[in-house]
Scaffold this active site. Structure first.
Site, PDB file in Angstrom:
ATOM      1  N   THR A 184     -24.569  28.632   4.558  1.00 51.88           N
ATOM      2  CA  THR A 184     -26.056  29.135   4.050  1.00 51.88           C
ATOM      3  C   THR A 184     -26.114  30.203   3.244  1.00 51.88           C
ATOM      4  O   THR A 184     -24.980  30.861   3.227  1.00 51.88           O
ATOM      5  CB  THR A 184     -26.766  29.069   5.326  1.00 51.88           C
ATOM      6  OG1 THR A 184     -26.664  27.785   6.184  1.00 51.88           O
ATOM      7  CG2 THR A 184     -28.184  29.580   5.137  1.00 51.88           C
ATOM      8  N   ARG A 212     -32.045  15.530  10.532  1.00 53.90           N
ATOM      9  CA  ARG A 212     -32.051  16.828  11.286  1.00 53.90           C
ATOM     10  C   ARG A 212     -32.706  17.913  10.553  1.00 53.90           C
ATOM     11  O   ARG A 212     -32.226  18.243   9.333  1.00 53.90           O
ATOM     12  CB  ARG A 212     -30.700  16.824  11.545  1.00 53.90           C
ATOM     13  CG  ARG A 212     -30.400  18.164  12.572  1.00 53.90           C
ATOM     14  CD  ARG A 212     -29.987  19.413  11.479  1.00 53.90           C
ATOM     15  NE  ARG A 212     -29.514  20.471  12.173  1.00 53.90           N
ATOM     16  CZ  ARG A 212     -29.334  21.753  11.631  1.00 53.90           C
ATOM     17  NH1 ARG A 212     -29.100  21.692  10.295  1.00 53.90           N
ATOM     18  NH2 ARG A 212     -28.755  22.573  12.256  1.00 53.90           N
ATOM     19  N   ASP A 215     -32.643  25.775  11.532  1.00 57.83           N
ATOM     20  CA  ASP A 215     -33.388  26.949  11.664  1.00 57.83           C
ATOM     21  C   ASP A 215     -33.684  27.332  10.368  1.00 57.83           C
ATOM     22  O   ASP A 215     -34.830  28.036  10.174  1.00 57.83           O
ATOM     23  CB  ASP A 215     -32.363  28.121  12.050  1.00 57.83           C
ATOM     24  CG  ASP A 215     -31.329  28.151  11.174  1.00 57.83           C
ATOM     25  OD1 ASP A 215     -30.450  27.391  11.058  1.00 57.83           O
ATOM     26  OD2 ASP A 215     -30.963  29.421  10.897  1.00 57.83           O
ATOM     27  N   THR A 234     -27.966  32.827   9.651  1.00 62.25           N
ATOM     28  CA  THR A 234     -26.863  31.542   9.121  1.00 62.25           C
ATOM     29  C   THR A 234     -26.020  31.319  10.589  1.00 62.25           C
ATOM     30  O   THR A 234     -25.990  32.190  11.336  1.00 62.25           O
ATOM     31  CB  THR A 234     -25.827  32.047   8.126  1.00 62.25           C
ATOM     32  OG1 THR A 234     -24.949  31.049   7.964  1.00 62.25           O
ATOM     33  CG2 THR A 234     -25.265  33.355   8.368  1.00 62.25           C
ATOM     34  N   GLY A 235     -25.615  29.983  10.709  1.00 62.90           N
ATOM     35  CA  GLY A 235     -24.998  29.661  11.667  1.00 62.90           C
ATOM     36  C   GLY A 235     -25.372  28.347  12.152  1.00 62.90           C
ATOM     37  O   GLY A 235     -26.044  27.684  11.632  1.00 62.90           O
ATOM     38  N   GLY A 237     -27.787  26.096  13.387  1.00 61.64           N
ATOM     39  CA  GLY A 237     -29.303  26.105  13.651  1.00 61.64           C
ATOM     40  C   GLY A 237     -30.025  26.036  14.936  1.00 61.64           C
ATOM     41  O   GLY A 237     -30.765  26.563  15.349  1.00 61.64           O
TER      42      GLY A 237
HETATM   43  N1  ASP Z   1     -27.993  27.345  10.101  1.00 61.20           N
HETATM   44  C1  ASP Z   1     -27.808  26.383   8.914  1.00 61.20           C
HETATM   45  C2  ASP Z   1     -28.323  25.174   9.840  1.00 61.20           C
HETATM   46  O1  ASP Z   1     -28.025  24.992  10.736  1.00 61.20           O
HETATM   47  C3  ASP Z   1     -26.291  26.223   8.750  1.00 61.20           C
HETATM   48  C4  ASP Z   1     -25.531  27.415   8.379  1.00 61.20           C
HETATM   49  O2  ASP Z   1     -26.195  28.886   8.262  1.00 61.20           O
HETATM   50  O3  ASP Z   1     -24.512  27.521   7.710  1.00 61.20           O
HETATM   51  O4  ASP Z   1     -28.651  24.331   9.168  1.00 61.20           O
END
Ligand code: ASP
Length: 322
Positions: A184, A212, A215, A234-235, A237
């Site tokens: 992200t 889907r 976050d 980020t991470g 979600g």
């Molecule tokens: N947080 C984002 C999601 O789950 C993905 C990401 O941060 O890479 O959609």
């Protein structure tokens, strides 16, 4: 080496290009995206508000093609792009998120348009895109290129083997019903007047189910800003949503921590409840402290402020960038 625990002089902008494992990545292009984003965002901050700074930075990263947002977005389980984005103005406490975007080139501009022109905080799907088009936003053909199709096939086989940790249940689902895989971008800024803003944009993660929503478009989870601090996360979600990660980080500042410690504490919380390799976060507070923390192998990030001569850029653990 120690964390930088001095505040910087405003204006300040901090960006991230997603937390992850960085196993095979074109670092040169990725770093230059971070640099362009932070430099252009800073330019916008010099003449405008924190909102203009974060929008410019995120838009640059959506356009660069080497990050998982905008034209670089990953593919869902059915092989197409569905993007989420969110934005918040810490001064007015107005916020907006958009979800499941397939056509608008810059979801962050759509989120800003929803914040500026509607009374809603979250809008998903077709109508949001139609409204964006009416408001003059550019569309883009997100049909995947060859390299993305290859990566999709590779990840799909790993999914079938049950090899993707955060998608175990989906792996079972896919095996049962045969027809039915992160990076992200985000920015936070403190402008000359002390106004804070946050913005985040994503393609989600590879092989997520169609429909889907993560976050990123959800206020308090993927982004948050008020008069005390602004954060972008980020991470994975699902974990970030359950934790309300960005709101939590801002609350740590409200409880008296500086942004540097607030970032570390928020990510410690994520590791304790959801394990390693789950999240990353950037945050700036009203005094000019910044924080960037992650429990993944790396998180691309860059910053620029009145105290800096040039952008500071880091991907792996490197305390020159908190
Ligand atoms: N947080 C984002 C999601 O789950 C993905 C990401 O941060 O890479 O959609």
């Amino acid at each position: 080496m120690k964390h930088h625990v001095q505040p910087f002089e405003k204006p300040i902008i901090l960006v991230h290009g997603g937390a992850g494992s960085f196993s095979r990545r074109n670092f040169k292009e990725y770093r230059s995206c971070l640099k362009d984003a932070v430099t252009n965002g800073y330019e916008a901050l010099l003449s405008g508000s924190a909102i203009e700074g974060v929008v410019e930075a995120v838009k640059m990263m959506e356009d660069c093609g080497h990050m998982n947002a905008g034209i670089g977005s990953v593919l869902n389980l059915h092989g197409y792009v569905e993007m989420d984005a969110g934005i918040m103005d810490g001064k007015t406490m107005r916020a907006a998120g958009v979800a499941l975007i397939r056509k608008i080139r810059n979801p962050i501009l759509l989120a800003k348009a929803i914040m500026d022109h509607t009374d809603h905080v979250l809008l998903a799907g077709d109508f949001a895109e139609k409204l964006g088009e009416k408001l003059g936003l550019e569309t883009y053909d997100f049909a995947p290129q060859e390299d993305k199709k290859r990566k999709y096939n590779e990840l799909y086989s790993r999914l079938l083997k049950g090899d993707i940790k955060h998608l175990r249940r989906i792996s079972e689902l896919v095996q049962k019903y045969k027809d039915i895989a992160y990076g992200t971008v985000g920015a936070v800024a403190l402008d000359r007047e002390g106004r804070l803003a946050a913005a985040t944009s994503t393609g989600g993660y590879w092989l997520k189910l169609p429909g889907r929503i993560g976050d990123t478009p959800i206020v308090g989870a993927g982004f948050y800003a008020n008069k005390n601090a602004a954060a972008s996360s980020t991470g994975i979600g699902e974990y970030i949503l359950i934790a309300g990660l960005c709101r939590k980080a801002v609350e740590f500042v409200e409880a008296g921590l500086n942004a540097t410690s607030a970032a570390v504490k928020s990510i410690e919380y994520m590791s304790a409840f959801f394990g390693e390799n789950t999240a990353g976060l950037i945050i700036v507070d009203f005094r000019g402290y910044v924080g960037a923390a992650f429990n993944t192998k790396g998180m691309g990030r860059a910053m620029l402020s009145k105290s800096h001569k040039e952008p500071v850029i880091a991907i792996f653990r490197d305390y020159s960038l908190v």
